[in-house]
Design a protein around this motif. Structure first.
Motif, PDB file in Angstrom:
ATOM      1  N   ALA A  44     -11.906   9.035   7.048  1.00  0.00           N
ATOM      2  CA  ALA A  44     -11.295   8.872   5.715  1.00  0.00           C
ATOM      3  C   ALA A  44      -9.997   8.052   5.763  1.00  0.00           C
ATOM      4  O   ALA A  44      -9.658   7.379   4.796  1.00  0.00           O
ATOM      5  CB  ALA A  44     -11.017  10.248   5.106  1.00  0.00           C
ATOM      6  N   ILE A  45      -9.298   8.084   6.891  1.00  0.00           N
ATOM      7  CA  ILE A  45      -7.990   7.392   6.972  1.00  0.00           C
ATOM      8  C   ILE A  45      -8.132   5.884   7.155  1.00  0.00           C
ATOM      9  O   ILE A  45      -7.131   5.179   7.233  1.00  0.00           O
ATOM     10  CB  ILE A  45      -7.103   7.960   8.101  1.00  0.00           C
ATOM     11  CG1 ILE A  45      -7.804   7.838   9.460  1.00  0.00           C
ATOM     12  CG2 ILE A  45      -6.706   9.400   7.799  1.00  0.00           C
ATOM     13  CD1 ILE A  45      -6.917   8.220  10.641  1.00  0.00           C
ATOM     14  N   ARG A  46      -9.367   5.396   7.252  1.00  0.00           N
ATOM     15  CA  ARG A  46      -9.560   3.949   7.491  1.00  0.00           C
ATOM     16  C   ARG A  46      -9.807   3.163   6.198  1.00  0.00           C
ATOM     17  O   ARG A  46     -10.081   1.963   6.259  1.00  0.00           O
ATOM     18  CB  ARG A  46     -10.739   3.715   8.448  1.00  0.00           C
ATOM     19  CG  ARG A  46     -10.541   4.332   9.816  1.00  0.00           C
ATOM     20  CD  ARG A  46      -9.471   3.626  10.631  1.00  0.00           C
ATOM     21  NE  ARG A  46      -8.891   4.501  11.656  1.00  0.00           N
ATOM     22  CZ  ARG A  46      -7.801   4.238  12.338  1.00  0.00           C
ATOM     23  NH1 ARG A  46      -7.131   3.121  12.126  1.00  0.00           N
ATOM     24  NH2 ARG A  46      -7.331   5.075  13.229  1.00  0.00           N
ATOM     25  N   SER A  47      -9.717   3.814   5.044  1.00  0.00           N
ATOM     26  CA  SER A  47     -10.006   3.096   3.796  1.00  0.00           C
ATOM     27  C   SER A  47      -8.846   2.153   3.458  1.00  0.00           C
ATOM     28  O   SER A  47      -7.696   2.410   3.833  1.00  0.00           O
ATOM     29  CB  SER A  47     -10.222   4.091   2.656  1.00  0.00           C
ATOM     30  OG  SER A  47      -8.968   4.572   2.224  1.00  0.00           O
ATOM     31  N   PRO A  48      -9.136   1.047   2.734  1.00  0.00           N
ATOM     32  CA  PRO A  48      -8.059   0.113   2.354  1.00  0.00           C
ATOM     33  C   PRO A  48      -6.940   0.780   1.552  1.00  0.00           C
ATOM     34  O   PRO A  48      -5.775   0.425   1.703  1.00  0.00           O
ATOM     35  CB  PRO A  48      -8.794  -0.944   1.517  1.00  0.00           C
ATOM     36  CG  PRO A  48     -10.228  -0.864   1.951  1.00  0.00           C
ATOM     37  CD  PRO A  48     -10.468   0.559   2.334  1.00  0.00           C
ATOM     38  N   ASP A  49      -7.277   1.781   0.726  1.00  0.00           N
ATOM     39  CA  ASP A  49      -6.244   2.483  -0.060  1.00  0.00           C
ATOM     40  C   ASP A  49      -5.253   3.182   0.851  1.00  0.00           C
ATOM     41  O   ASP A  49      -4.043   3.158   0.629  1.00  0.00           O
ATOM     42  CB  ASP A  49      -6.891   3.577  -0.942  1.00  0.00           C
ATOM     43  CG  ASP A  49      -7.571   2.979  -2.148  1.00  0.00           C
ATOM     44  OD1 ASP A  49      -7.473   1.746  -2.316  1.00  0.00           O
ATOM     45  OD2 ASP A  49      -8.193   3.746  -2.914  1.00  0.00           O
ATOM     46  N   VAL A  50      -5.796   3.822   1.879  1.00  0.00           N
ATOM     47  CA  VAL A  50      -4.922   4.532   2.822  1.00  0.00           C
ATOM     48  C   VAL A  50      -4.076   3.520   3.598  1.00  0.00           C
ATOM     49  O   VAL A  50      -2.873   3.702   3.786  1.00  0.00           O
ATOM     50  CB  VAL A  50      -5.745   5.439   3.785  1.00  0.00           C
ATOM     51  CG1 VAL A  50      -4.872   6.015   4.880  1.00  0.00           C
ATOM     52  CG2 VAL A  50      -6.433   6.545   3.008  1.00  0.00           C
ATOM     53  N   THR A  51      -4.712   2.418   4.010  1.00  0.00           N
ATOM     54  CA  THR A  51      -3.975   1.373   4.742  1.00  0.00           C
ATOM     55  C   THR A  51      -2.784   0.895   3.915  1.00  0.00           C
ATOM     56  O   THR A  51      -1.670   0.765   4.428  1.00  0.00           O
ATOM     57  CB  THR A  51      -4.904   0.173   5.059  1.00  0.00           C
ATOM     58  OG1 THR A  51      -6.005   0.658   5.822  1.00  0.00           O
ATOM     59  CG2 THR A  51      -4.188  -0.913   5.838  1.00  0.00           C
ATOM     60  N   GLU A  52      -3.008   0.680   2.638  1.00  0.00           N
ATOM     61  CA  GLU A  52      -1.955   0.177   1.754  1.00  0.00           C
ATOM     62  C   GLU A  52      -0.825   1.203   1.623  1.00  0.00           C
ATOM     63  O   GLU A  52       0.358   0.854   1.711  1.00  0.00           O
ATOM     64  CB  GLU A  52      -2.587  -0.155   0.390  1.00  0.00           C
ATOM     65  CG  GLU A  52      -1.629  -0.485  -0.725  1.00  0.00           C
ATOM     66  CD  GLU A  52      -0.737  -1.696  -0.441  1.00  0.00           C
ATOM     67  OE1 GLU A  52      -1.024  -2.440   0.507  1.00  0.00           O
ATOM     68  OE2 GLU A  52       0.266  -1.868  -1.157  1.00  0.00           O
ATOM     69  N   ALA A  53      -1.195   2.486   1.442  1.00  0.00           N
ATOM     70  CA  ALA A  53      -0.166   3.516   1.242  1.00  0.00           C
ATOM     71  C   ALA A  53       0.620   3.786   2.522  1.00  0.00           C
ATOM     72  O   ALA A  53       1.813   4.119   2.479  1.00  0.00           O
ATOM     73  CB  ALA A  53      -0.819   4.812   0.759  1.00  0.00           C
ATOM     74  N   THR A  54      -0.030   3.597   3.680  1.00  0.00           N
ATOM     75  CA  THR A  54       0.599   4.019   4.939  1.00  0.00           C
ATOM     76  C   THR A  54       1.900   3.293   5.229  1.00  0.00           C
ATOM     77  O   THR A  54       2.846   3.890   5.733  1.00  0.00           O
ATOM     78  CB  THR A  54      -0.382   3.822   6.121  1.00  0.00           C
ATOM     79  OG1 THR A  54      -1.603   4.467   5.821  1.00  0.00           O
ATOM     80  CG2 THR A  54       0.172   4.430   7.395  1.00  0.00           C
ATOM     81  N   ARG A  55       1.966   2.020   4.889  1.00  0.00           N
ATOM     82  CA  ARG A  55       3.190   1.309   5.264  1.00  0.00           C
ATOM     83  C   ARG A  55       4.397   1.822   4.489  1.00  0.00           C
ATOM     84  O   ARG A  55       5.521   1.737   4.965  1.00  0.00           O
ATOM     85  CB  ARG A  55       3.019  -0.200   5.139  1.00  0.00           C
ATOM     86  CG  ARG A  55       2.861  -0.743   3.764  1.00  0.00           C
ATOM     87  CD  ARG A  55       2.577  -2.237   3.873  1.00  0.00           C
ATOM     88  NE  ARG A  55       2.168  -2.791   2.613  1.00  0.00           N
ATOM     89  CZ  ARG A  55       3.014  -3.305   1.723  1.00  0.00           C
ATOM     90  NH1 ARG A  55       4.305  -3.319   1.973  1.00  0.00           N
ATOM     91  NH2 ARG A  55       2.569  -3.799   0.598  1.00  0.00           N
ATOM     92  N   PHE A  56       4.166   2.420   3.312  1.00  0.00           N
ATOM     93  CA  PHE A  56       5.275   3.025   2.561  1.00  0.00           C
ATOM     94  C   PHE A  56       5.591   4.402   3.145  1.00  0.00           C
ATOM     95  O   PHE A  56       6.744   4.756   3.351  1.00  0.00           O
ATOM     96  CB  PHE A  56       4.907   3.163   1.079  1.00  0.00           C
ATOM     97  CG  PHE A  56       4.743   1.833   0.402  1.00  0.00           C
ATOM     98  CD1 PHE A  56       5.863   1.126  -0.040  1.00  0.00           C
ATOM     99  CD2 PHE A  56       3.490   1.265   0.225  1.00  0.00           C
ATOM    100  CE1 PHE A  56       5.721  -0.105  -0.656  1.00  0.00           C
ATOM    101  CE2 PHE A  56       3.347   0.030  -0.393  1.00  0.00           C
ATOM    102  CZ  PHE A  56       4.454  -0.665  -0.830  1.00  0.00           C
TER     103      PHE A  56
END
Ligand code: DC
Length: 224
Positions: free
Chosen positions: A81-93
């Motif tokens: 689940a942590i590999r989705s583009p949404d998660v990728t985008e949120a992670t840097r914040f």
């Protein structure tokens, strides 16, 4: 022995780190996955992840645990689940939160206490394990990194435009380098490897050679 591998997004760290760990019989730690899991928790909790004050309580609330190569968030396997583009985008914040970074660093050091480790991320050699016996810093041209990312996604049946991926990579580089705590830095004592034009096998062979040389020198032994 602790081996740190840091570098920007899509420089080939994960595959190289995993392969190196397997060859050495060391444990592999993907610290990006831990930040991704925290981001997933933030998304699920409906937190505004651009607001640092909302992220702080999350650091105390979430429970992360590794079982082999699977990562569990509050008891649930979130490895995929942590590999989705949404998660990728949120992670840097989410990765900007000093409180959260402190908690992650603590967890990472705990893991490093008990085992020989190949740990991969942005701050492993600079901040989390400044006394690591062996440090690497992997780089690659952003255009090359975007090309690799596009190929990775295509292999999963997810076509992405190279230009969009390149823009996202440049943006993540900027965020990774400018974070107030845990910013991406090349530790002065790290061996830098530019992976442009190298296969992952070549990168791993280079790293393994350096590690084996260090291992040949007498040092304290730890569990495998
Ligand atoms: O390596 P990755 O793409 O899975 O990392 C996800 C995000 O987490 C990325 O925005 C950088 C951040 N990160 C970090 O700040 N510190 C780490 N040690 C590892 C990752």
């Amino acid at each position: 022995m602790i081996i740190t591998i840091d570098g920007p997004a899509a420089a080939g760290k994960s595959t190289a780190a995993r392969m190196l760990a397997a060859r050495l019989g060391f444990r592999y730690l993907d610290t990006g996955a831990m930040y991704r899991a925290a981001a997933l928790a933030a998304i699920r909790a409906g937190i505004d992840w651009k607001d640092a004050s909302q992220l702080e309580p999350l650091a105390d609330r979430i429970h992360l645990a590794w079982q082999g190569s699977r990562l569990f968030l509050d008891g649930e396997d979130v490895t995929d689940a942590i590999r989705s583009p949404d998660v990728t985008e949120a992670t840097r914040f989410v990765a900007d939160s000093p409180k959260l970074r402190e908690k992650m660093a603590e967890l990472q050091r705990e893991i490093g206490l008990s085992c020989d480790l190949v740990t991969e991320g942005r701050d492993q050699g600079s901040l989390v394990f400044p006394h690591a016996e062996c440090k690497f810093f992997l780089t690659a041209d952003p255009r090359e990194r975007a090309k690799r990312r596009v190929a990775d996604y295509a292999a999963q049946g997810k076509p992405l435009a190279w230009e969009d991926v390149l823009q996202a990579i440049v943006e993540r580089d900027r965020a990774d380098a400018s974070r107030p705590v845990g910013a991406l830095r090349r530790p002065p004592d790290a061996v830098e490897i530019n992976t442009d034009g190298l296969t992952v096998e070549e990168v791993v062979a280079k790293m393994e050679g350096i590690v084996r040389e260090k291992q040949a020198k007498p040092s304290r032994s730890r569990c495998g």
